[in-house]
Design an enzyme around this catalytic site. Structure first.
Site, PDB file in Angstrom:
ATOM      1  N   ALA A  94      -6.921   3.073   4.471  1.00 16.44           N
ATOM      2  CA  ALA A  94      -5.469   2.886   4.551  1.00 16.44           C
ATOM      3  C   ALA A  94      -4.895   1.828   3.614  1.00 16.44           C
ATOM      4  CB  ALA A  94      -5.084   2.533   5.990  1.00 16.44           C
ATOM      5  N   CYS A 145      -5.488   9.960  -5.791  1.00 16.77           N
ATOM      6  CA  CYS A 145      -4.688   9.651  -6.982  1.00 16.77           C
ATOM      7  C   CYS A 145      -5.511   9.994  -8.216  1.00 16.77           C
ATOM      8  CB  CYS A 145      -4.221   8.199  -6.988  1.00 16.77           C
ATOM      9  SG  CYS A 145      -5.537   6.972  -6.833  1.00 16.77           S
ATOM     10  N   GLY A 154       0.792   1.229   2.176  1.00 19.89           N
ATOM     11  CA  GLY A 154       2.072   1.855   1.848  1.00 19.89           C
ATOM     12  C   GLY A 154       2.320   3.121   2.639  1.00 19.89           C
ATOM     13  N   ASP A 178      -9.828   0.562   7.367  1.00 17.95           N
ATOM     14  CA  ASP A 178     -10.285   0.235   6.018  1.00 17.95           C
ATOM     15  C   ASP A 178     -11.617  -0.500   6.113  1.00 17.95           C
ATOM     16  OD1 ASP A 178      -8.852   0.508   3.174  1.00 17.95           O
ATOM     17  OD2 ASP A 178     -10.188  -1.230   3.121  1.00 17.95           O
TER      18      ASP A 178
END
Length: 438
Positions: free
Chosen positions: A259, A379, A263, A281
């Site tokens: 996480a 990403c 954001g 995390d």
């Protein structure tokens, strides 16, 4: 090096940071905050600009140094090599006045306790200026230098995106916009735009987002109106799609895996204040960044330090209605924001990270309730981390099916949707949504 530089010499500070990135393979975002903490806001901003711009153009700048040095520097003089990078960067990419670029970069050698290098730095930079036209011509014949991308990265982008690679390369070498997400609990994007206008800050609505706006010019985030009160957060338009596609309903139990920095966690809660959200995390420092964001936005989540590949060490046994997996990846879609990727990543990382993604996907799937949705995103712009990963997962999991969605952005893949870097001025992102059969 052993000797601490004069922290008030910005170029010396930047050089020591570049050594940590280029030679020690540490990320710029990890080493930058502590280094610039003692500096003024102006000097801190300058150090950041020097580092980011030098790393953005590193393949070109390092090629020029090869041409300009008569013999290689010693291993213990990596800081002087980085000063040469910084000097060329100022002359070529930052349009720093010649006198300032030369004199201040030479002075930085003194700050690094290496006075012997002052003549070398001065000579190399002046040699560049004397032969600028011929050197720039040589760059055009050297593909890595000309595109400012290492060979493996350039070839991989060309392989997977033969019709789009030039757009991607151009976007990777462009300074990214500052995109914001307006907190829907505090107001609309139209209202915040008017507030920015009252501060003479130019901005416009970010297409294909619910609460996104983009600033026309760079601006200090901390100085944005209402930032400290939680009115707005920094988030690219591509990242803002996650909370929408997750399709959270009232009072559902959500897992945001991997996480940090939070954001997407915060965006989910802004849209769904009743959600019971667990943010996971593996890194305590990164987990604390999630808490900082939650506190600023006055939101609450259950933060857990744990390994997503090993749920039995942290999971309480209660199934989740929604899981967001923002999977670890090569970050090939956010090179414009993190140009150190050009230095830190290698081709073998694609396979290494794809293996990790597969482990996480398999582990988290068992935590999803029947009828629940798992949103997978990266990403990255590389198919082995994206639709190829999801296709392999579907083949091996008979209780999983595609949950299709229709969006006006990106390129449809065999499974999911791919945004390429620079499209709509977004970062490069991939999204796929899976439903667990009842």
């Amino acid at each position: 090096m052993g000797k601490k530089p004069n922290l008030f010499n910005t170029r010396a500070t930047a050089a020591t940071l570049l050594v940590k990135v280029i030679n020690q393979k540490r990320s710029l975002t990890a080493v930058l905050p502590q280094a610039v903490a003692p500096l003024s806001d102006q000097d801190s901003a300058f150090v950041q600009t020097l580092c980011y711009t030098t790393l953005r153009w590193f393949p070109k700048l390092s090629y020029l140094i090869q041409l300009l040095l008569t013999r290689p520097l010693r291993t213990q003089d990596k800081d002087i090599y980085c000063l040469l990078l910084l000097g060329l960067c100022q002359l070529i990419d930052l349009a720093t006045p010649v006198h300032a670029a030369l004199s201040e970069t030479v002075s930085a050698a003194q700050a690094l306790k290496k006075s012997w290098a002052k003549g070398l730095i001065n000579g190399v930079l002046r040699n560049y200026l004397r032969n600028e036209d011929s050197l720039k011509k040589q760059i055009t014949y050297h593909q890595e230098a000309y595109t400012a991308h290492p060979k493996w990265l350039l070839q991989t982008i060309q392989q997977y995106w033969p019709n789009h690679w030039q757009q991607i390369i151009t976007a990777n070498n462009t300074h990214p916009p500052l995109s914001l997400r307006v907190n829907s609990l505090e107001g609309t994007k139209e209202h915040y735009l008017r507030e920015l206008e009252s501060y003479c800050i130019e901005a416009q609505i970010l297409p294909y987002t619910h609460q996104g706006i983009t600033l026309t010019k760079p601006y200090s985030v901390a100085a944005l109106p209402g930032f400290h009160q939680g009115k707005v957060s920094v988030q690219d338009g591509a990242g803002q799609q996650a909370a929408i596609l997750l399709d959270v309903q009232s009072n559902q139990r959500i897992l945001d895996a991997c996480a940090a920095p939070g954001g997407k966690t915060c965006h989910i809660l802004e849209l769904n204040p009743t959600a019971n959200l667990v943010a996971l995390d593996i890194d305590q420092i990164r987990l604390s960044r999630i808490q900082e964001n939650l506190t600023r936005l006055q939101l609450k989540a259950n933060l857990i330090l744990g390994d997503a590949t090993d749920p039995h060490t942290w999971w309480d046994g209660i199934l989740f209605d929604r899981i967001l997996l923002d999977a670890p990846c090569t970050s090939s879609g956010v090179i414009r924001r993190h140009p150190d990727i050009k230095v830190l990543r290698q081709k073998e990382d694609i396979h290494r990270l794809a293996v990790l993604q597969e482990r996480i996907l398999n582990a988290l799937w068992s935590l999803l309730a029947p009828g629940g949705l798992l949103l997978y995103c990266t990403c990255s712009i590389f198919p082995p981390e994206n639709d190829e990963q999801i296709l392999k997962f579907l083949i091996s999991h008979s209780d999983a099916k595609i949950s299709s969605f229709t969006v006006p952005w990106g390129i449809p893949q065999k499974i999911g949707q791919q945004l390429l870097t620079g499209t709509e001025n977004f970062d490069g992102f991939y999204y796929a949504r899976l439903e667990k059969c009842k």
